[in-house]
Motif scaffolding. Structure first.
Motif, PDB file in Angstrom:
ATOM      1  N   LYS A  41      73.780   8.925  11.197  1.00 21.92           N
ATOM      2  CA  LYS A  41      73.963  10.094  12.059  1.00 21.92           C
ATOM      3  C   LYS A  41      73.968  11.380  11.235  1.00 21.92           C
ATOM      4  N   LEU A  42      74.619  11.319  10.064  1.00 24.77           N
ATOM      5  CA  LEU A  42      74.687  12.483   9.190  1.00 24.77           C
ATOM      6  C   LEU A  42      73.293  12.877   8.694  1.00 24.77           C
ATOM      7  N   SER A  43      72.508  11.861   8.338  1.00 26.34           N
ATOM      8  CA  SER A  43      71.141  12.114   7.875  1.00 26.34           C
ATOM      9  C   SER A  43      70.299  12.745   8.985  1.00 26.34           C
ATOM     10  N   ASP A  44      70.451  12.215  10.205  1.00 22.61           N
ATOM     11  CA  ASP A  44      69.715  12.760  11.356  1.00 22.61           C
ATOM     12  C   ASP A  44      70.135  14.201  11.636  1.00 22.61           C
ATOM     13  N   ALA A  45      71.438  14.449  11.578  1.00 23.33           N
ATOM     14  CA  ALA A  45      71.954  15.796  11.843  1.00 23.33           C
ATOM     15  C   ALA A  45      71.449  16.791  10.796  1.00 23.33           C
ATOM     16  N   ALA A  46      71.449  16.360   9.531  1.00 27.69           N
ATOM     17  CA  ALA A  46      70.963  17.230   8.454  1.00 27.69           C
ATOM     18  C   ALA A  46      69.477  17.518   8.624  1.00 27.69           C
ATOM     19  N   SER A  47      68.718  16.489   9.048  1.00 24.17           N
ATOM     20  CA  SER A  47      67.280  16.659   9.272  1.00 24.17           C
ATOM     21  C   SER A  47      67.024  17.633  10.421  1.00 24.17           C
ATOM     22  N   GLU A  48      67.777  17.490  11.514  1.00 23.86           N
ATOM     23  CA  GLU A  48      67.632  18.405  12.653  1.00 23.86           C
ATOM     24  C   GLU A  48      68.004  19.829  12.269  1.00 23.86           C
TER      25      GLU A  48
ATOM     26  N   LYS B  63      84.251  -5.048   6.066  1.00 24.19           N
ATOM     27  CA  LYS B  63      82.888  -5.253   6.572  1.00 24.19           C
ATOM     28  C   LYS B  63      82.632  -4.363   7.786  1.00 24.19           C
ATOM     29  N   ASP B  64      83.606  -4.314   8.695  1.00 26.19           N
ATOM     30  CA  ASP B  64      83.477  -3.460   9.890  1.00 26.19           C
ATOM     31  C   ASP B  64      83.399  -1.987   9.494  1.00 26.19           C
ATOM     32  N   LEU B  65      84.241  -1.594   8.540  1.00 29.15           N
ATOM     33  CA  LEU B  65      84.244  -0.202   8.092  1.00 29.15           C
ATOM     34  C   LEU B  65      82.917   0.160   7.426  1.00 29.15           C
ATOM     35  N   ASN B  66      82.372  -0.765   6.640  1.00 29.81           N
ATOM     36  CA  ASN B  66      81.079  -0.509   5.996  1.00 29.81           C
ATOM     37  C   ASN B  66      79.970  -0.343   7.033  1.00 29.81           C
ATOM     38  N   SER B  67      80.059  -1.116   8.123  1.00 25.59           N
ATOM     39  CA  SER B  67      79.093  -0.977   9.210  1.00 25.59           C
ATOM     40  C   SER B  67      79.220   0.399   9.862  1.00 25.59           C
ATOM     41  N   THR B  68      80.476   0.826  10.067  1.00 21.65           N
ATOM     42  CA  THR B  68      80.728   2.154  10.643  1.00 21.65           C
ATOM     43  C   THR B  68      80.228   3.249   9.706  1.00 21.65           C
ATOM     44  N   ILE B  69      80.448   3.052   8.405  1.00 23.17           N
ATOM     45  CA  ILE B  69      79.975   4.027   7.415  1.00 23.17           C
ATOM     46  C   ILE B  69      78.459   4.132   7.455  1.00 23.17           C
ATOM     47  N   SER B  70      77.798   2.980   7.559  1.00 23.37           N
ATOM     48  CA  SER B  70      76.333   2.969   7.619  1.00 23.37           C
ATOM     49  C   SER B  70      75.828   3.756   8.829  1.00 23.37           C
TER      50      SER B  70
ATOM     51  N   SER C  29      88.164   6.324   2.247  1.00 27.35           N
ATOM     52  CA  SER C  29      89.569   6.262   1.825  1.00 27.35           C
ATOM     53  C   SER C  29      90.220   4.979   2.342  1.00 27.35           C
ATOM     54  N   GLU C  30      89.913   4.612   3.591  1.00 33.98           N
ATOM     55  CA  GLU C  30      90.463   3.386   4.172  1.00 33.98           C
ATOM     56  C   GLU C  30      89.975   2.162   3.404  1.00 33.98           C
ATOM     57  N   ILE C  31      88.692   2.156   3.049  1.00 38.57           N
ATOM     58  CA  ILE C  31      88.142   1.033   2.284  1.00 38.57           C
ATOM     59  C   ILE C  31      88.819   0.939   0.919  1.00 38.57           C
ATOM     60  N   SER C  32      89.024   2.092   0.295  1.00 42.16           N
ATOM     61  CA  SER C  32      89.693   2.107  -1.011  1.00 42.16           C
ATOM     62  C   SER C  32      91.106   1.538  -0.896  1.00 42.16           C
ATOM     63  N   ASN C  33      91.798   1.904   0.182  1.00 44.19           N
ATOM     64  CA  ASN C  33      93.156   1.408   0.411  1.00 44.19           C
ATOM     65  C   ASN C  33      93.154  -0.112   0.640  1.00 44.19           C
ATOM     66  N   LEU C  34      92.189  -0.579   1.442  1.00 49.24           N
ATOM     67  CA  LEU C  34      92.079  -2.016   1.711  1.00 49.24           C
ATOM     68  C   LEU C  34      91.738  -2.796   0.445  1.00 49.24           C
ATOM     69  N   ASN C  35      90.852  -2.236  -0.373  1.00 44.20           N
ATOM     70  CA  ASN C  35      90.518  -2.885  -1.650  1.00 44.20           C
ATOM     71  C   ASN C  35      91.742  -2.975  -2.556  1.00 44.20           C
TER      72      ASN C  35
ATOM     73  N   GLU D 135      81.080  14.267   7.894  1.00 40.81           N
ATOM     74  CA  GLU D 135      81.481  14.183   6.481  1.00 40.81           C
ATOM     75  C   GLU D 135      82.966  13.867   6.350  1.00 40.81           C
ATOM     76  N   ARG D 136      83.782  14.459   7.243  1.00 37.98           N
ATOM     77  CA  ARG D 136      85.218  14.137   7.229  1.00 37.98           C
ATOM     78  C   ARG D 136      85.447  12.673   7.596  1.00 37.98           C
ATOM     79  N   SER D 137      84.674  12.191   8.574  1.00 39.76           N
ATOM     80  CA  SER D 137      84.784  10.789   8.979  1.00 39.76           C
ATOM     81  C   SER D 137      84.424   9.852   7.828  1.00 39.76           C
ATOM     82  N   LEU D 138      83.353  10.199   7.111  1.00 47.13           N
ATOM     83  CA  LEU D 138      82.938   9.387   5.965  1.00 47.13           C
ATOM     84  C   LEU D 138      84.030   9.354   4.900  1.00 47.13           C
TER      85      LEU D 138
END
Length: 216
Positions: free
Chosen positions: A67-74, A55-62, A157-163, A149-152
Motif C-alpha cells: 500500500k505504501l509503495s502504491d501511495a508513493a507511486s500515486e 507470521k501474521d504480522l509479517n503478512s500485514t507488513i507485506s 516494533s511488535e515483531i521485535s518484541n515478539l522475537n 509508515e507509522r503502522s510499519l
C-alpha cells in the motif's frame, strides 16, 4: 551359626532399605523430569504461538508495504501532473504577456487580442483549479503515507518484541533441557550404583549363608 544368621539378615535388611530409598529417590526424580518435560512442552507451545503471530504480522507488513509503495507511486504521478500543469500555465502566461505587449505597442488588433487574452485567462484559471485539486490529493496522499509508515514502524516494533519473548523462552527451554538431562544422568548413575551395591550385597549374603551351612 547365629552370628552368620544375624549378619545375613542385616545384609538383607540393608539391601531392602537401599531398594526402598532408591525407589523414593527414583519417584522424586521421575516427578522432577515430568515437571520439566511439561515446562518444556509449554515453552514450545508458547514459541509456536509467538511464531504464528510473527507470521501474521509479517503478512500485514507485506500488505502495508505494498500500500505504501502504491501511495508513493500515486503521489509521484500527482506531483508530475502538477509540474506539467504549471508548465502549461507558464506557456499560456508568456503568450498572454506577449499579446498584451503587442496591444500596448499597437502592433496587434485590440479586439482580436482581447478575445485571445480572455481565452488564455480562462485556461489559466482552469489549470490553477486543477492544480489546487491535485495539491489537495497530494496532501491527502502525504497523510496516507505518513500513516502507513507509522503502522510499519509499530508492526516492526511488535515483531521485535515478539522475537525478544521467543529468545527468552528459548533460553528458558535450554536451561530446562540442561536440568532435565542432568537429572536423567543422575538417575542413571544412581541406578547403576545401586545395581552394583545390590549385587555385592547379594554375593555377601550368599557367602554368609554358604559359610553358615558349612558350620553345620
Amino acid at each position: 551359626m547365629k552370628k552368620y544368621n544375624v549378619l545375613t539378615i542385616s545384609i538383607l535388611i540393608l539391601a531392602l532399605s537401599m531398594l526402598v530409598l532408591s525407589g523414593c529417590a527414583s519417584k522424586k526424580q521421575i516427578a522432577v523430569i515430568d515437571d520439566q518435560k511439561a515446562e518444556i512442552n509449554k515453552a514450545n507451545s508458547e514459541i509456536a504461538d509467538l511464531n504464528a503471530k510473527i507470521k501474521d504480522l509479517n503478512s500485514t507488513i507485506s500488505n502495508t508495504e505494498s500500500k505504501l509503495s502504491d501511495a508513493a507511486s500515486e503521489r509521484r504521478k500527482l506531483s508530475n501532473s502538477i509540474n506539467s500543469l504549471k508548465s502549461q500555465i507558464s506557456m499560456l502566461e508568456r503568450e498572454k504577456s506577449g499579446l498584451e505587449t503587442k496591444v500596448a505597442e499597437g502592433t496587434e488588433s485590440l479586439e482580436k487580442s482581447t478575445k485571445r487574452i480572455a481565452s488564455l485567462n480562462s485556461q489559466i484559471k482552469t489549470l490553477n483549479n486543477d492544480i489546487s485539486e491535485q495539491e489537495a490529493l497530494v496532501s491527502a496522499k502525504d497523510e496516507e503515507i505518513a500513516t502507513l509508515e507509522r503502522s510499519l514502524a509499530q508492526l516492526n516494533s511488535e515483531i521485535s518484541n515478539l522475537n525478544g519473548q521467543i529468545s527468552t523462552l528459548q533460553n528458558e527451554k535450554a536451561a530446562l533441557i540442561t536440568e532435565r538431562d542432568e537429572v536423567i544422568a543422575s538417575k542413571k548413575k544412581a541406578t547403576t550404583t545401586l545395581t552394583i551395591l545390590l549385587a555385592l550385597t547379594s554375593l555377601i549374603a550368599i557367602a554368609g549363608i554358604a559359610m553358615a551351612m558349612k558350620k553345620k
